[in-house]
Design an enzyme around this catalytic site. Structure first.
Site, PDB file in Angstrom:
ATOM      1  CB  SER A   1      -3.952   7.852 -11.553  1.00 30.83           C
ATOM      2  OG  SER A   1      -3.646   8.345 -12.844  1.00 30.83           O
TER       3      SER A   1
ATOM      4  CG  ASP B   1     -11.227   9.022 -15.841  1.00 29.50           C
ATOM      5  OD1 ASP B   1     -10.327   8.915 -16.698  1.00 29.50           O
ATOM      6  OD2 ASP B   1     -10.987   9.069 -14.618  1.00 29.50           O
TER       7      ASP B   1
ATOM      8  CG  HIS C   1      -7.336   7.507 -15.465  1.00 33.51           C
ATOM      9  ND1 HIS C   1      -8.001   8.582 -14.913  1.00 33.51           N
ATOM     10  CD2 HIS C   1      -6.067   7.566 -15.006  1.00 33.51           C
ATOM     11  CE1 HIS C   1      -7.156   9.260 -14.139  1.00 33.51           C
ATOM     12  NE2 HIS C   1      -5.976   8.678 -14.181  1.00 33.51           N
TER      13      HIS C   1
END
Ligand SMILES: *[C@@H]1O[C@H](CO)[C@@H](O)[C@H](O)[C@H]1NC(C)=O
Ligand SMILES: *[C@@H]1O[C@H](CO)[C@@H](O)[C@H](O)[C@H]1NC(C)=O
Length: 348
Positions: free
Chosen positions: A34, A323, A326
């Site tokens: 990610s 978040d 991240h």
């Protein structure tokens, strides 16, 4: 025929030359998790998704794309710095085709790891399958650009690899299997072996200019910090593991450069700059570091980072984290600039 001096023609030639020489590599090609996925998970069945608001609210047009960020992620900034497009499309995104992918393509999948068992946790794309998609891309590129040109693109492009965090946090420290098979040192060495094989594979397929990114100070991610309920400090054990693992990855680099002909592998160390930002956020213009912008900032990511959440911050630029897992676009941009200057400059 007489030669007629036409300054405007000369000017156009210069502009064409400048335009052509602007891009420093033909394409940026991305593998990983990610930290670098631009939306491949949108096309698969998993809960590791982010193609909905408030994700992407600071991206071009305010669009959620499947990037785990309020805006752009490192490959986007790197592509732009190399004179290419400002955002790298996901290979599985049906709105793009090979003419887009010829100048930059992303095979990464949020939630994946070096270890096959890690990608199984959330049913995402394992690293070996990212390679299968890359082989498929090579075939299409040969049809699109011709054999010679495709070979040149593949060998001259900049390859970015960013993966490993999930092997520790989502897999080793969360599930019993790998812990019962390996000590943490042994597991690191197991992952290093997989990283070694992965680079051998990419080299065998024609990649030469490769950047291998280590893992961040994992213990400082807001989700991990929640275990320290009293002081909400970084988890030292995870940071130590990150340092050890990065050290091992770093020593893999000279070994592979010696072993594999023509390989130009660099280690892109994001750990130090990331930790500096976390330790002295105000120096970099941030107000908040221990929680993310989205929701309460303590645990929200993916579907939990909800558009209805009343607590989401209004200015993500004030937050190191977007978040609970991240970094914000602003933190990402600072880290990307640092990596371009300190690790990728030799390819510029
Ligand atoms: C890719 O898509 C563009 C725009 O949608 C189209 O014009 C072009 O012909 C397509 N190229 C290929 C090789 O399919
Ligand atoms: C991971 O899975 C692929 C596909 O099944 C397999 O080829 C590969 O050997 C596996 N890797 C490891 C280390 O088990």
């Amino acid at each position: 025929m007489a030669y007629i001096y036409m300054p405007w023609l000369f000017l156009i030639q210069i502009l064409v030359l400048v335009g052509k020489s602007k891009a420093k590599v033909p394409a940026v090609i991305v593998f990983g998790d990610s930290s670098v996925d631009s939306g491949n998970n949108n096309q698969i069945q998993t809960i590791a998704k982010s193609n909905f608001v408030p994700y992407g609210r600071d991206f071009f047009g305010g669009h959620p794309t499947g990037r785990f960020s309020n805006g752009r992620i490192p490959p986007d900034f790197i592509s732009e710095a190399f004179g290419l497009k400002p955002a790298i499309p996901a290979y599985l995104d049906p709105t793009y085709n090979i003419s887009d992918f010829a100048t930059g393509v992303c095979f990464a999948s949020a939630g994946t790891g070096y270890d096959n068992a890690t990608s199984d946790v959330l049913g995402v794309i394992p690293l070996w399958k990212e390679v299968e998609y890359y082989k498929d891309y090579q075939k299409k590129l040969k049809v699109y650009a011709g054999d010679e040109k495709a070979k040149e693109i593949l060998s001259e492009s900049l390859y970015l690899i960013s993966v490993g965090t999930n092997d520790f946090l989502e897999n080793y420290y969360t599930l019993p299997d790998r812990q019962s098979q390996f000590t943490i040192e042994q597991y690191q060495d197991f992952l290093i072996g997989l990283a070694n094989n992965f680079i051998h594979t990419l080299h065998g397929l024609g990649a030469r200019k490769i950047s291998l990114t280590g893992v961040p100070p994992m213990g400082c991610l807001p989700l991990e910090r929640t275990v320290n309920i009293f002081d909400h400090d970084c988890v030292k054990e995870y940071n130590n593991v990150a340092l050890e693992f990065n050290g091992k990855l770093k020593s893999l680099v000279p070994k592979l450069n010696k072993e594999l002909p023509g390989l130009k592998l660099v280690f892109a160390n994001a750990y130090d700059i990331f930790l500096q930002i976390v330790k002295k956020p105000s120096t970099f213009g941030f107000d908040v570091v221990s929680v993310g912008c989205c929701g309460t900032g303590l645990f929200e990511m993916s579907y939990m980072c909800d558009p209805q959440s009343p607590f989401t911050c209004s200015d993500a630029n004030k937050y190191v984290f977007w978040d609970a897992f991240h970094p914000s676009e602003k933190a990402t941009q600072i880290i990307s600039k640092y990596l371009i200057k300190n690790s990728l400059a030799k390819f510029l």
